[in-house]
Design an enzyme around this catalytic site. Structure first.
Site: not given
Length: 134
Positions: A80, A98
């Site tokens: 994480e 993008h």
């Protein structure tokens, strides 16, 4: 080279020995505090760890099994943090959409999900062995 220039040059050298360890420890604590402060998922996983620690000791039939149960929870938190670092880096580079940025974030999230699956398998096997494996 005068002594002032030499002092400035020495200050730019990387820390060595005990000072390097002290600095690394300080940076690591800063990273943990940042994850707790800014990442909801990390806070949730921290709660799961605090619940999981005593549960692992209760479920485990051996010391090794307890270690693996706890390690599987810590592994979720490690992945994480790496995912959060990737997301922060992508956002730092550009907030515009993008395809590669989206792919990076999706792969980081998938890595967390796979790590959760690993923990589920480990915990499921331990529970099966303790209570269901006749």
């Amino acid at each position: 080279m005068d002594s002032y220039s030499r002092i400035r040059e020495l200050r730019n050298l990387p820390a060595r020995g005990l000072q390097r360890w002290v600095n690394a420890t300080r940076y690591s604590w800063q990273g943990l505090r940042s994850a707790v402060k800014h990442e909801e998922a990390f806070r949730q996983e921290t709660i799961a760890l605090f619940i999981g620690l005593p549960a692992a000791l209760w479920i485990a039939t051996t010391l090794w099994q307890a270690a693996i149960l706890i390690a599987s929870l810590l592994l979720i938190m490690v992945v994480e943090m790496i995912n959060s670092a990737l997301e922060a880096l992508v956002d730092r580079v550009s907030t515009e959409f993008h395809e590669l940025s989206g792919r990076t974030k999706d792969m980081g999230s998938a890595a967390v999900l796979l790590t959760i699956f690993i923990a589920m398998v480990v915990w499921g096997a331990a529970i099966w062995q303790k209570w269901l494996a006749g």
